[in-house]
Scaffold this motif. Structure first.
Motif, PDB file in Angstrom:
ATOM      1  N   MET A  50       2.509  -1.932  -7.963  1.00  0.00           N
ATOM      2  CA  MET A  50       2.333  -3.020  -6.872  1.00  0.00           C
ATOM      3  C   MET A  50       1.818  -2.337  -5.370  1.00  0.00           C
ATOM      4  O   MET A  50       2.027  -0.763  -5.512  1.00  0.00           O
TER       5      MET A  50
ATOM      6  N   GLY B 298       8.809  -3.758  -9.732  1.00  0.00           N
ATOM      7  CA  GLY B 298       7.678  -3.407  -9.225  1.00  0.00           C
ATOM      8  C   GLY B 298       7.544  -1.919  -9.245  1.00  0.00           C
ATOM      9  O   GLY B 298       7.899  -1.335  -8.211  1.00  0.00           O
TER      10      GLY B 298
ATOM     11  N   SER C  82       6.370   0.494  -6.684  1.00  0.00           N
ATOM     12  CA  SER C  82       5.316   0.201  -5.909  1.00  0.00           C
ATOM     13  C   SER C  82       5.073   1.172  -5.148  1.00  0.00           C
ATOM     14  O   SER C  82       5.182   2.424  -4.843  1.00  0.00           O
TER      15      SER C  82
ATOM     16  N   LYS D  86       9.177  -3.345   3.979  1.00  0.00           N
ATOM     17  CA  LYS D  86       8.562  -3.425   2.494  1.00  0.00           C
ATOM     18  C   LYS D  86       9.264  -5.120   2.274  1.00  0.00           C
ATOM     19  O   LYS D  86       8.467  -5.807   1.653  1.00  0.00           O
TER      20      LYS D  86
ATOM     21  N   TYR E  13       1.988  -1.992  -1.386  1.00  0.00           N
ATOM     22  CA  TYR E  13       2.380  -3.193  -0.518  1.00  0.00           C
ATOM     23  C   TYR E  13       1.726  -2.607   1.083  1.00  0.00           C
ATOM     24  O   TYR E  13       1.977  -1.152   1.522  1.00  0.00           O
TER      25      TYR E  13
END
Length: 788
Positions: free
Chosen positions: A784, A736, A738, A506, A786
C-alpha cells in the motif's frame, strides 16, 4: 488495578476492625517493598548534594552561616516539594492506581477531547476503568477553558508536546541517574590512604555500569528481594552517621530549620547563593519516582514510607553533614565520606555502592515502562518488549533501549568524569519534569477533580514559583553540563513527535480512503469473487468501515476466504482493560456475507502476552456474539445502514465452554496432526520448517463443535458450522505493507518529516507482524502507498 504484592485480603472479614488491620498490614508491607524500588535514587542524594552546592562562587563564602543557610534550604525543599506537593497532593491524582506523566495525560484525554488520534469510540467510555471520580457535571462540561482548548488543535498539539518533553526528560534521567549515582559512590575511594586517580575511578564506574546494564535481561524480580534491605540498611546508616555528627560536631545546627537562615543566606551570598540552588536541587532528585511507580504499590504505602522513614533519615543526614562541615570547611569536596567515622568507612562505602546500583536499577526499569506507555499511545516506534517475569505484572525489558541507555550513560561518565557536571545536567532534567507535572496537575484539578479555577491557579502559581526559582538556577548551568538533558530530550521528543505525527497522518489517510459499505453490499455475499475455505484476518487501524487494503487485495487476487474478520488492535486512554471487556465484536455486513469486526482493546500499561490462543479466543468470541445476536436482536439492527455500527462486548478470558460451542483440547502431537489434516501438504511442510520459530508444538490446540440445542435457530447453527469449518481449514493474516510518503504539494518541512524521519523510523523499527505476534507462515502482506 491492584498491585501484585503476594498478599491475599479476605473478601469478607469478620468485623470492620479486622478489615482495618488487614489493610494496615498490607500497606505496611507494601511500604517496606517501596523502599527498595521507589526511594533508591532519592536516598543516595546525600552523596553529592553539598559538594555540588559549594562548587563555584559559593566557595567565596566559607563560613558557618553559609552552611546553616544551605541546610535550611535543603530542609524546606524536601518539605515543600516531596512532602507537601507529591505526598499530600499529586499522589491523589492516580489513574486507576497508576501514576506518572502519561497517567495525568490519559486522565485529561478522558475528561476532555485532547487526544489527536481520532479513534475514540463511545464504547470506550463504558469501560469500568474509564470512569474517574464523580460523573461529568454541567460545570465541567461548560468550562470555558475546556471548550477553548478543545476548539484549538494547536493548543492540544502544544499540550502533547509538553507531555512528550516531560517523557523525554524522564528518559534523560535514565541516562544520568546511573552515571551520577555510581560515580559518586566509587568516588569515596579518593579519601582512602591509597587514593585512586580520576581515570581509575571512571574505569571502575564504567565496569559497574556495564555489568548493571548487562544484567537487565534477567529481570528485576530475581534480585528484587535484596532491594528493600539494602536501602533500609543505607537509610539506617546515614541516619546514624547524621545523628552522630550532630551531637559530636555542632548541635546548634538544629536552629537552621528556621527559614530565617535562608533569608540570611541570600543576604550574604546574593547572586552566588542563587546559582548554588542548582546543587541544592539535587536533594530532591528521584522524587518523581514516588508518582511514576505508584502502580506497583498504593498511595498510602508510599506516603507511609516517605513520611516515617525516608524523610526523617534524609533530614538527619543533611543536618549531620552540615554540622560536620560547619567545623571542617576544608572537607566540602568529599563531605559525605569525610563525615563518616573512620572505623565505619568501608561498610558504609560498600552499602553506598549497592544503594546507588539499586537507585539506578529503579530508573532504568521506569524508563522501559515509559517507553512502552509512549508506544501504546502512538508516540514511539515499535520495539521488542520482553516480559522478564511470568508472575509479576509489568516487569519488562527492552533490549534496544537498554543498550542505547548504556552507550549514552558511558558517554556521559567518560565525557564529564565529574559528579558536579553530571549533577548540573541531572538537576535540570528533574526540575523540568516536576515543572511539567505541576502544570498537568493544575489541569487535572480543574477538569478531572472539577475544582474551581481559582484553586488550580493557586496550586500552579505557588509551586511554579518554588520550582521556577530552582529551574532558573539550573538553567544557568547549561554551559556546564546542563545542555546534556536538553539535547537528549530534543532528540527523543523529535522521535516521539515524528512517529505520532506520521501515525495520525496515516490513520487519517485510512479514514478518508476506506471502502464504502454500499460498494461492498453491491458485490453480494460472494463479493464478486470466489470464496475459498478458511478465515481471513484483515488487520487495520480503523475502528469502523472497510480499510483500503481490503479493496486493494480484492482487486489483485481472484479469491478470498469464506469468513472475513477485520481486526483492529487499539490502545485506549486507561491503564488496564479487564479481560471481560477486551473484545468488541460486531458485523460488517448482513449475515450471509460472513464478515465480522473485532476490536481488541488494550490499556497503555497492559501486557499483550502471546499465549498462542488468540485464534481460539477470537472464534469463541465470534460464536458468543452470534448466539447473543440471535437471542437479543437489538444487539445489531437489521438495517444495512447500521451495520458496522453496533458492537457487543465479549469476554476474552481463556477458552471456556459456552452454550453454542463444545471445546475439545489436543495437547499431544496427534492432536496437532489432526488439526492440520485438512491443510495442503505444501503448507504443512512449510509450517514444519518454522516449527521452532513459532513454537507450534508448545501451543495448546483447540477444536470446536456446535453444541446440540433444540431451540437453536437453523441459520445460527449454519453460521456456527461455517465458522468452525473455516477455522479447521486454516487462518490467514492479511496486513498492509505500507509505504508512506508526503504529497508533492506538501511543504518542505512535511516532506522532511515524512519522507526522511517517519520513513526511517518505520524501516528500522519492529514490524507490525512481529509486534502483534503474527505467525510468519500465515502472513499475507499487501503493498500500500500512503500519500499523506
Amino acid at each position: 488495578m491492584e498491585p501484585e504484592s503476594g498478599i491475599s485480603v479476605p473478601s469478607s472479614p469478620r468485623n470492620p476492625s479486622s478489615l482495618s488491620w488487614v489493610n494496615l498490614s498490607r500497606n505496611l508491607i507494601l511500604a517496606y517493598q517501596s523502599l527498595g524500588v521507589v526511594y533508591g535514587d532519592l536516598s543516595t542524594s546525600p552523596l553529592y548534594v553539598y559538594s555540588s552546592t559549594f562548587i563555584g562562587n559559593l566557595q567565596n563564602h566559607p563560613n558557618e552561616n553559609a552552611i546553616f543557610g544551605v541546610f535550611s534550604l535543603i530542609f524546606w525543599t524536601l518539605t515543600l516539594i516531596p512532602l507537601l506537593k507529591y505526598v499530600l497532593i499529586v499522589l491523589s491524582a492516580d489513574d486507576n492506581g497508576e501514576g506518572g506523566t502519561f497517567a495525568l495525560y490519559s486522565l485529561l484525554c478522558r475528561h476532555a477531547k485532547f487526544s489527536l488520534l481520532p479513534n475514540q469510540q463511545a464504547a470506550d467510555e463504558e469501560l469500568s476503568a474509564y470512569k474517574y471520580g464523580p460523573s461529568s457535571s454541567a460545570q465541567a462540561t461548560g468550562s470555558p477553558l475546556k471548550r477553548f482548548l478543545e476548539r484549538h488543535k494547536r493548543l492540544r498539539t502544544a499540550l502533547l508536546v509538553v507531555v512528550l518533553f516531560g517523557a523525554a526528560m524522564v528518559i534523560g534521567d535514565g541516562v544520568l541517574t546511573p552515571a551520577i549515582s555510581v560515580l559518586s559512590s566509587v568516588s569515596g575511594l579518593q579519601v582512602t590512604e591509597q587514593k585512586l586517580t580520576k581515570g581509575e575511578l571512571v574505569v571502575l564506574a564504567c565496569v559497574i555500569l556495564v555489568g548493571l546494564f548487562a544484567l537487565q535481561h534477567v529481570g528485576t524480580h530475581r534480585v528484587a528481594f535484596l532491594f528493600a534491605p539494602i536501602v533500609i540498611i543505607w537509610l539506617v546508616s546515614i541516619f546514624s552517621i547524621g545523628l552522630y555528627n550532630i551531637i559530636h560536631w555542632n548541635p546548634k545546627i538544629i536552629r537552621a530549620i528556621s527559614p530565617y537562615y535562608i533569608i540570611k543566606f541570600f543576604r550574604e551570598t546574593g547572586k552566588d547563593g542563587w546559582i548554588s540552588l542548582g546543587g541544592i536541587l539535587l536533594s530532591v532528585t528521584g522524587t518523581e519516582a514516588m508518582f511514576a511507580d505508584l502502580g506497583h504499590f498504593t498511595a498510602l504505602s508510599i506516603r507511609l514510607a516517605f513520611a516515617f522513614v525516608v524523610y526523617p533519615c534524609l533530614v538527619v543526614q543533611y543536618m549531620g553533614q552540615a554540622a560536620f562541615l560547619s567545623r571542617n570547611l576544608q572537607n566540602i569536596p568529599n563531605s559525605f565520606y569525610d563525615s563518616i567515622p573512620g572505623h565505619s568507612f568501608w561498610p558504609v562505602f560498600v552499602i553506598a555502592t549497592l544503594a546507588s546500583i539499586v537507585g539506578s536499577q529503579a530508573i532504568i526499569t521506569a524508563t522501559f515502562s515509559l517507553i512502552k506507555q509512549c508506544h501504546a499511545l502512538g508516540c514511539f516506534p515499535r520495539v521488542k518488549v520482553v516480559h522478564t517475569s511470568k508472575h509479576i505484572f509489568g516487569q519488562i525489558y527492552i533490549p534496544e533501549i537498554n543498550w542505547i541507555l548504556m552507550i549514552l550513560t558511558l558517554a556521559v561518565t567518560i565525557g564529564f568524569q565529574d559528579t558536579t557536571l553530571i549533577g548540573n545536567a541531572y538537576g535540570l532534567a528533574c526540575i523540568s519534569v516536576m515543572f511539567i507535572t505541576t502544570f498537568l496537575m493544575a489541569l487535572v484539578v480543574t477538569f478531572v477533580w472539577q475544582k474551581s479555577a481559582l484553586l488550580a491557579t493557586v496550586f500552579l502559581v505557588f509551586f511554579w514559583f518554588c520550582e521556577g526559582v530552582y529551574l532558573s538556577a539550573a538553567l544557568t548551568k547549561v554551559p556546564q553540563g546542563g545542555w546534556v538533558p536538553l539535547v537528549l530530550s530534543v532528540i527523543f521528543m523529535l522521535v516521539m513527535y515524528i512517529w505520532h505525527y506520521g501515525t495520525c497522518k496515516k490513520y487519517n489517510f485510512d479514514v478518508h480512503n476506506k471502502v464504502l459499505l454500499k460498494w461492498l453490499l453491491g458485490l453480494g455475499p460472494s463479493l464478486g469473487i470466489m470464496r475459498v475455505p478458511g478465515i481471513g484476518l484483515i488487520y487495520s487501524e480503523l475502528t469502523t468501515g472497510v480499510p483500503a487494503v481490503f479493496s486493494h487485495f480484492v482487486t489483485n487476487l481472484p479469491a478470498f476466504h469464506k469468513v472475513l474478520v477485520f481486526i483492529c488492535v487499539k490502545s485506549v486512554p486507561v491503564p488496564y482493560v479487564s479481560p471481560e471487556e477486551r473484545f468488541l465484536i460486531g458485523r460488517v455486513c448482513p449475515r450471509p456475507y460472513r464478515m465480522y469486526r473485532c476490536i481488541v482493546r488494550y490499556g497503555y500499561k497492559d501486557i499483550q502476552r502471546d499465549d498462542g490462543n488468540f485464534e481460539d479466543r477470537l472464534i469463541q468470541s465470534i460464536a458468543e456474539f452470534i448466539q447473543m445476536e440471535a437471542g437479543e436482536p437489538q444487539v445489531c439492527s437489521s438495517e444495512s445502514s447500521s451495520y458496522d455500527g453496533r458492537l457487543a462486548v465479549i469476554s476474552s478470558r481463556t477458552i471456556q465452554p459456552s452454550s453454542s460451542l463444545i471445546v475439545i483440547e489436543n495437547d499431544d502431537c496427534g492432536g496437532i496432526e489432526s488439526l492440520q489434516s485438512s491443510k495442503s501438504q505444501a503448507l504443512q511442510s512449510l509450517q514444519s520448517a518454522y516449527a521452532d520459530d513459532e513454537n507450534e508444538a508448545a501451543r495448546r490446540h483447540v477444536r470446536f463443535e456446535v453444541a446440540w440445542s433444540p431451540g437453536m435457530d437453523t441459520s445460527v447453527r449454519e453460521e456456527l458450522e461455517d465458522l468452525i469449518e473455516a477455522k479447521e481449514a486454516g487462518v490467514a493474516y492479511i496486513m498492509g505493507h505500507s509505504y508512506v510518503k508526503a504529497r508533492r504539494s506538501s511543504s518542505y518541512l512535511k516532506k522532511v518529516v515524512i519522507d526522511m524521519g517517519y520513513s526511517f523510523l518505520r524501516k528500522n523499527c519492529r514490524g507490525s507482524a512481529a509486534a502483534l505476534n503474527i505467525p510468519h507462515t500465515n502472513l499475507i502482506e499487501v503493498g500500500m502507498i500512503y500519500d499523506v
